[in-house]
Design a protein around this motif. Structure first.
Motif, PDB file in Angstrom:
ATOM      1  N   ASP A  53       7.369  48.332  61.788  1.00 32.03           N
ATOM      2  CA  ASP A  53       8.648  48.951  61.137  1.00 32.03           C
ATOM      3  C   ASP A  53       8.613  50.164  61.289  1.00 32.03           C
ATOM      4  N   GLY A  54       9.976  50.771  61.482  1.00 34.43           N
ATOM      5  CA  GLY A  54      10.071  52.237  61.678  1.00 34.43           C
ATOM      6  C   GLY A  54      11.604  52.454  62.181  1.00 34.43           C
ATOM      7  N   SER A  95      18.310  53.843  65.215  1.00 35.03           N
ATOM      8  CA  SER A  95      18.326  52.573  64.352  1.00 35.03           C
ATOM      9  C   SER A  95      17.076  52.041  63.759  1.00 35.03           C
ATOM     10  N   ARG A  96      17.348  51.655  62.481  1.00 35.38           N
ATOM     11  CA  ARG A  96      16.299  51.200  61.501  1.00 35.38           C
ATOM     12  C   ARG A  96      15.997  49.878  62.340  1.00 35.38           C
ATOM     13  N   ILE A 112       7.050  55.338  63.386  1.00 33.27           N
ATOM     14  CA  ILE A 112       6.773  54.742  62.109  1.00 33.27           C
ATOM     15  C   ILE A 112       7.495  55.265  60.842  1.00 33.27           C
ATOM     16  N   GLN A 113       7.666  54.331  59.897  1.00 31.83           N
ATOM     17  CA  GLN A 113       8.504  54.757  58.772  1.00 31.83           C
ATOM     18  C   GLN A 113       7.609  55.702  57.812  1.00 31.83           C
ATOM     19  N   GLU A 114       6.271  55.769  58.017  1.00 31.08           N
ATOM     20  CA  GLU A 114       5.506  56.764  57.329  1.00 31.08           C
ATOM     21  C   GLU A 114       5.674  57.921  57.660  1.00 31.08           C
ATOM     22  N   ASN A 115       6.344  58.179  58.705  1.00 34.78           N
ATOM     23  CA  ASN A 115       6.650  59.673  59.216  1.00 34.78           C
ATOM     24  C   ASN A 115       7.970  60.220  59.059  1.00 34.78           C
TER      25      ASN A 115
END
Length: 407
Positions: A53-54, A95-96, A112-115
């Motif tokens: 996910d990202g 793009s998500r 990645i979404q954490e970054n």
């Protein structure tokens, strides 16, 4: 009389793998042996897709992103798994994207979404990915048209998943071997019959049927045959007509009512093995008939029956089933927690339990009396300690070879 290793080699040399094929629905292919190479018209993965996910990005846009100097990008589309992207990523865009979703045109990496930190239709990227990071590229696992699965291998859960992914709805497999089972002896009765003095309930039919099924065969249980040459002759004829192999229990020793060997010779069988230097399991007969049919006359005592199956028949059935990588008995070295005794004249198998402690196998003998008629203490065992010929004692703490079973 032959040694255990000589009998093993003899049997395997006699086994001719089945070549007959059949198609089965995918749902019924588990544990079968693949009869043909399988290929697919699909690449695996089917498309370039995200492993995380990202956000899908152009690497060159975020190569210098850091905590102190984040890069801002505009979100132009959201791409869930199963959705076909509609837009191409240009400089300054992203793009998500979610795990398994198709990578949009123009993107080559995943942040990645954490970054990241999202603010409306913008994100800030605080760490650069590696180029191509978290992208699973089309065909990187497998290219369409190549061999995907090879013939001769057992279809286990991973192979089932691969067949499903390739939309192989009908699977070519080797026909399962049919193995007939005969129990010989006037003393035997079926489990559903009333018990009488001097009678013994025939447990071997169930032992052998379970063993054959467990190893991919189809058991053909033909019941109890009395100790009469003509009855035995008719039963063996019927078994040979219906099955690939025949296994009988009892009647292969040297008693007055042991007729198996003489009936086999009368029917034109060629006897290759008459006894093995093994305990339990000494009175073993192996014969062949035309069309590569094998006959195994094995001892009637249930522990002898089971040990013979584990030591010889498991590997033989795998080869009969056309399994390329058929496995020999798994024999490991360990230490014994009991004194193990033998007369030394035969290779002796003592049943019990094996534990793997800190990388070392440890063997403990099963409780209860150890004789070939005691079926009860065979339950839940997973190992057979092997006492070689000319060895009378293996003492507590000594090294011992252990054959792993039920694993």
């Amino acid at each position: 009389m032959l040694t255990v290793n000589e009998v093993e080699k003899f049997i395997l040399n006699l086994v001719k793998p089945i070549t007959d094929k059949e198609l089965v629905p995918l749902s019924q292919a588990t544990n079968r042996i693949l009869a043909e190479n399988i290929s697919s018209s699909f690449d695996f993965p089917y498309d370039d897709n995200s492993a995380m996910d990202g956000y899908a990005v152009k690497y060159q846009n975020v190569a210098m992103a850091s905590q102190d100097s984040p890069v801002s990008l505009k979100i132009i589309e959201e791409i869930p798994a199963g959705y076909c992207p509609q837009k191409t990523i240009l400089d300054g865009e992203t793009s998500r994207i979610f795990t398994g979703a198709i990578l949009p045109q123009g993107a080559d990496s995943i942040v990645i979404q954490e970054n990241t930190q999202r603010e409306g239709d913008q994100i800030k990227v605080f760490a650069s990915p590696l180029k191509n990071e978290f992208v699973r590229y089309q065909g990187s696992y497998y290219r369409a048209g190549e061999c995907l699965l090879s013939a001769g291998y057992k279809i286990n859960p991973p192979e089932m998943a691969i067949l499903a992914a390739a939309q192989c709805l009908e699977v070519p497999v080797i026909r399962s071997p049919i193995i007939a089972i005969l129990s010989t002896g006037d003393e035997l009765i079926a489990p559903e019959e009333s018990m009488e003095k001097g009678k013994i309930i025939d447990s071997n039919q169930y032992l052998l049927a379970s063993f054959i099924q467990q190893n991919g065969g189809i058991p053909l249980s033909l019941g109890i045959i009395p100790d009469h040459p003509l009855a035995l002759e008719n039963a063996i004829k019927e078994a040979l007509n219906q099955a690939d192999w025949v296994i009988s229990t009892g009647g292969v020793s040297v008693g007055d009512y042991d007729y198996v060997d003489q009936v086999l010779e009368k029917l034109g069988g060629k006897i290759h093995v008459k006894g093995v230097k093994m305990k339990p399991g000494k009175p073993l007969t192996v014969a062949t008939f035309c069309h590569d049919k094998l006959y195994f006359g094995i001892p009637g005592n249930p522990v002898s029956t089971m040990v013979t199956c584990w030591r010889f028949l498991q590997t033989a059935i795998e080869k009969l089933s056309a399994k390329k990588n058929y496995s020999y008995p798994s024999i490991v070295k360990g230490i014994t927690f009991n004194n193990l005794r033998s007369q030394g004249t035969r290779e002796t198998y003592v049943w019990g339990n094996v534990s793997l402690i800190k990388g070392h196998y440890q063997f403990t003998i099963a409780k209860g009396s150890h004789n070939s008629g005691n079926l009860v203490n065979l339950q839940q065992i997973n190992g057979l300690a092997i006492i070689p010929i000319n060895t009378n004692l293996i003492e507590i703490g000594d090294d011992v070879e252990i054959m792993l079973v039920n694993n």
